[in-house]
Design a protein around this motif. Structure first.
Motif, PDB file in Angstrom:
ATOM      1  N   LEU A  20      -9.050   3.511   0.256  1.00 35.57           N
ATOM      2  CA  LEU A  20      -9.747   4.004   1.472  1.00 35.57           C
ATOM      3  C   LEU A  20     -10.084   5.638   1.353  1.00 35.57           C
ATOM      4  CD1 LEU A  20      -7.667   2.143   4.228  1.00 35.57           C
ATOM      5  CD2 LEU A  20      -9.625   1.358   2.910  1.00 35.57           C
ATOM      6  N   VAL A  21     -11.030   5.779   1.873  1.00 37.05           N
ATOM      7  CA  VAL A  21     -11.361   7.267   1.842  1.00 37.05           C
ATOM      8  C   VAL A  21     -11.859   7.751   3.223  1.00 37.05           C
ATOM      9  CG1 VAL A  21     -13.555   9.027   1.104  1.00 37.05           C
ATOM     10  CG2 VAL A  21     -12.851   6.793  -0.309  1.00 37.05           C
ATOM     11  N   CYS A  22     -11.161   8.877   3.513  1.00 34.66           N
ATOM     12  CA  CYS A  22     -11.530   9.839   4.729  1.00 34.66           C
ATOM     13  C   CYS A  22     -12.042  11.018   4.437  1.00 34.66           C
ATOM     14  CB  CYS A  22     -10.096   9.982   5.396  1.00 34.66           C
ATOM     15  SG  CYS A  22     -10.001  10.861   6.990  1.00 34.66           S
ATOM     16  N   TRP A  36      -2.697   8.638   7.595  1.00 37.16           N
ATOM     17  CA  TRP A  36      -3.189   7.101   7.978  1.00 37.16           C
ATOM     18  C   TRP A  36      -2.474   6.311   8.811  1.00 37.16           C
ATOM     19  CZ3 TRP A  36      -8.062   5.566   6.093  1.00 37.16           C
ATOM     20  CH2 TRP A  36      -8.564   6.295   5.106  1.00 37.16           C
ATOM     21  N   PHE A  37      -3.079   5.638   9.590  1.00 35.94           N
ATOM     22  CA  PHE A  37      -2.295   4.773  10.337  1.00 35.94           C
ATOM     23  C   PHE A  37      -3.091   3.352  10.480  1.00 35.94           C
ATOM     24  CE2 PHE A  37       0.599   7.607  12.893  1.00 35.94           C
ATOM     25  CZ  PHE A  37       0.124   8.891  12.445  1.00 35.94           C
ATOM     26  N   ARG A  38      -2.687   2.491  10.864  1.00 33.31           N
ATOM     27  CA  ARG A  38      -2.954   0.987  10.976  1.00 33.31           C
ATOM     28  C   ARG A  38      -2.667   0.325  12.106  1.00 33.31           C
ATOM     29  NH1 ARG A  38      -0.060  -1.785   5.911  1.00 33.31           N
ATOM     30  NH2 ARG A  38       2.024  -2.218   6.879  1.00 33.31           N
ATOM     31  N   GLN A  39      -3.684  -0.531  12.560  1.00 29.73           N
ATOM     32  CA  GLN A  39      -3.251  -1.351  13.740  1.00 29.73           C
ATOM     33  C   GLN A  39      -3.894  -2.904  13.517  1.00 29.73           C
ATOM     34  OE1 GLN A  39      -4.721   0.136  17.434  1.00 29.73           O
ATOM     35  NE2 GLN A  39      -3.299  -0.944  18.635  1.00 29.73           N
ATOM     36  N   PHE A  68       1.339   2.136  -1.878  1.00 32.47           N
ATOM     37  CA  PHE A  68       0.272   2.888  -1.581  1.00 32.47           C
ATOM     38  C   PHE A  68       0.670   4.246  -1.954  1.00 32.47           C
ATOM     39  CE2 PHE A  68      -1.096   0.530   2.528  1.00 32.47           C
ATOM     40  CZ  PHE A  68      -1.032  -0.770   1.749  1.00 32.47           C
ATOM     41  N   THR A  69      -0.627   4.959  -2.336  1.00 35.13           N
ATOM     42  CA  THR A  69      -0.655   6.401  -2.648  1.00 35.13           C
ATOM     43  C   THR A  69      -1.629   7.305  -1.887  1.00 35.13           C
ATOM     44  OG1 THR A  69       0.039   5.810  -4.813  1.00 35.13           O
ATOM     45  CG2 THR A  69      -0.687   7.938  -4.632  1.00 35.13           C
ATOM     46  N   ILE A  70      -1.365   8.259  -1.164  1.00 36.22           N
ATOM     47  CA  ILE A  70      -2.064   9.171  -0.340  1.00 36.22           C
ATOM     48  C   ILE A  70      -2.400  10.305  -1.195  1.00 36.22           C
ATOM     49  CG2 ILE A  70      -0.352  10.254   0.821  1.00 36.22           C
ATOM     50  CD1 ILE A  70      -2.122  10.326   3.218  1.00 36.22           C
ATOM     51  N   SER A  71      -3.786  10.981  -1.424  1.00 43.45           N
ATOM     52  CA  SER A  71      -4.048  12.015  -2.009  1.00 43.45           C
ATOM     53  C   SER A  71      -5.337  12.861  -1.294  1.00 43.45           C
ATOM     54  CB  SER A  71      -4.212  11.953  -3.322  1.00 43.45           C
ATOM     55  OG  SER A  71      -5.254  10.707  -3.735  1.00 43.45           O
ATOM     56  N   ARG A  72      -5.544  13.964  -1.562  1.00 50.76           N
ATOM     57  CA  ARG A  72      -6.452  14.598  -1.096  1.00 50.76           C
ATOM     58  C   ARG A  72      -7.283  15.500  -1.839  1.00 50.76           C
ATOM     59  NH1 ARG A  72      -4.433  17.470   3.924  1.00 50.76           N
ATOM     60  NH2 ARG A  72      -6.648  18.230   3.985  1.00 50.76           N
ATOM     61  N   ASP A  73      -8.438  15.715  -1.956  1.00 48.98           N
ATOM     62  CA  ASP A  73      -9.235  16.697  -2.557  1.00 48.98           C
ATOM     63  C   ASP A  73      -9.797  17.729  -1.684  1.00 48.98           C
ATOM     64  OD1 ASP A  73     -11.232  18.116  -4.413  1.00 48.98           O
ATOM     65  OD2 ASP A  73     -11.924  16.231  -5.332  1.00 48.98           O
ATOM     66  N   THR A  78     -11.862  15.495   1.481  1.00 52.79           N
ATOM     67  CA  THR A  78     -11.775  14.058   1.439  1.00 52.79           C
ATOM     68  C   THR A  78     -10.043  13.548   1.152  1.00 52.79           C
ATOM     69  OG1 THR A  78     -13.953  13.599   0.616  1.00 52.79           O
ATOM     70  CG2 THR A  78     -12.319  11.787   0.228  1.00 52.79           C
ATOM     71  N   VAL A  79      -9.567  12.795   2.024  1.00 54.05           N
ATOM     72  CA  VAL A  79      -8.498  12.161   1.730  1.00 54.05           C
ATOM     73  C   VAL A  79      -8.488  10.848   1.403  1.00 54.05           C
ATOM     74  CG1 VAL A  79      -6.031  11.588   2.753  1.00 54.05           C
ATOM     75  CG2 VAL A  79      -7.184  13.828   3.315  1.00 54.05           C
ATOM     76  N   TYR A  80      -7.581  10.297   0.312  1.00 56.56           N
ATOM     77  CA  TYR A  80      -7.713   8.933   0.098  1.00 56.56           C
ATOM     78  C   TYR A  80      -6.296   8.201   0.274  1.00 56.56           C
ATOM     79  CZ  TYR A  80     -11.279  11.241  -2.820  1.00 56.56           C
ATOM     80  OH  TYR A  80     -12.607  12.055  -3.314  1.00 56.56           O
ATOM     81  N   LEU A  81      -6.481   6.754   0.397  1.00 56.50           N
ATOM     82  CA  LEU A  81      -5.366   5.984   0.335  1.00 56.50           C
ATOM     83  C   LEU A  81      -5.662   4.981  -0.575  1.00 56.50           C
ATOM     84  CD1 LEU A  81      -2.683   5.510   1.988  1.00 56.50           C
ATOM     85  CD2 LEU A  81      -3.836   3.982   3.277  1.00 56.50           C
ATOM     86  N   GLN A  82      -4.797   5.079  -1.883  1.00 57.91           N
ATOM     87  CA  GLN A  82      -5.159   3.978  -2.815  1.00 57.91           C
ATOM     88  C   GLN A  82      -4.029   2.801  -2.453  1.00 57.91           C
ATOM     89  OE1 GLN A  82      -7.011   3.489  -5.528  1.00 57.91           O
ATOM     90  NE2 GLN A  82      -6.001   1.567  -5.544  1.00 57.91           N
ATOM     91  N   MET A  83      -4.428   1.728  -2.044  1.00 57.22           N
ATOM     92  CA  MET A  83      -3.648   0.707  -1.794  1.00 57.22           C
ATOM     93  C   MET A  83      -3.642  -0.506  -3.056  1.00 57.22           C
ATOM     94  SD  MET A  83      -4.626  -0.015   2.042  1.00 57.22           S
ATOM     95  CE  MET A  83      -6.400  -0.567   1.834  1.00 57.22           C
TER      96      MET A  83
END
Length: 123
Positions: A20-22, A36-39, A68-73, A78-83
């Motif tokens: 996922l990309v934010c 990151w949140f989810r519903q 999961f791994t969260i990272s940012r650039d 941009t913030v990423y969530l590798q799932m």
């Protein structure tokens, strides 16, 4: 003001991966924590992960730790969530949020939210 746009969701088989990309914009986008949140349908919003502005502090929900791994650039805002190793119970709409004023795992403390991206994991 911070504007957030998520992308990268989709349909995947159990055991598969998604990233996922934010994408953030705004004057302070690169200087605030992003979570990151989810519903899932019929369930309350759930904390997934959060990263500080520098990337030096990262926290995960127990349910995703190790997968999961969260990272940012910050150069790309941009913030990423590798799932990885996705499970059917990971199916949900995933939201990124920015600039928490209190507890970083409490969605109510976040000021800015994206529109969400759907993740569906098939068994």
């Amino acid at each position: 003001q911070v504007q957030l746009v998520e992308s990268g969701g989709g349909l995947v088989q159990a055991g598969g991966s998604l990233r996922l990309v934010c994408a953030a914009s705004g004057r302070t986008a690169s200087s605030v924590p992003v979570g990151w949140f989810r519903q899932a349908p019929g369930k309350e919003r759930e904390f997934v992960a959060v990263i500080s502005w520098s990337g030096g502090s990262i926290f995960y929900a127990d349910s995703v730790k190790g997968r999961f791994t969260i990272s940012r650039d910050n150069a790309k805002n941009t913030v990423y969530l590798q799932m990885n190793s996705l499970k059917p119970e990971d199916t949900a709409v995933y939201y990124c949020a920015a600039d928490p004023e209190g507890c970083w795992s409490n969605g109510s403390d976040y000021e800015y939210w994206g529109q969400g991206t759907q993740v569906t994991v098939l068994s």
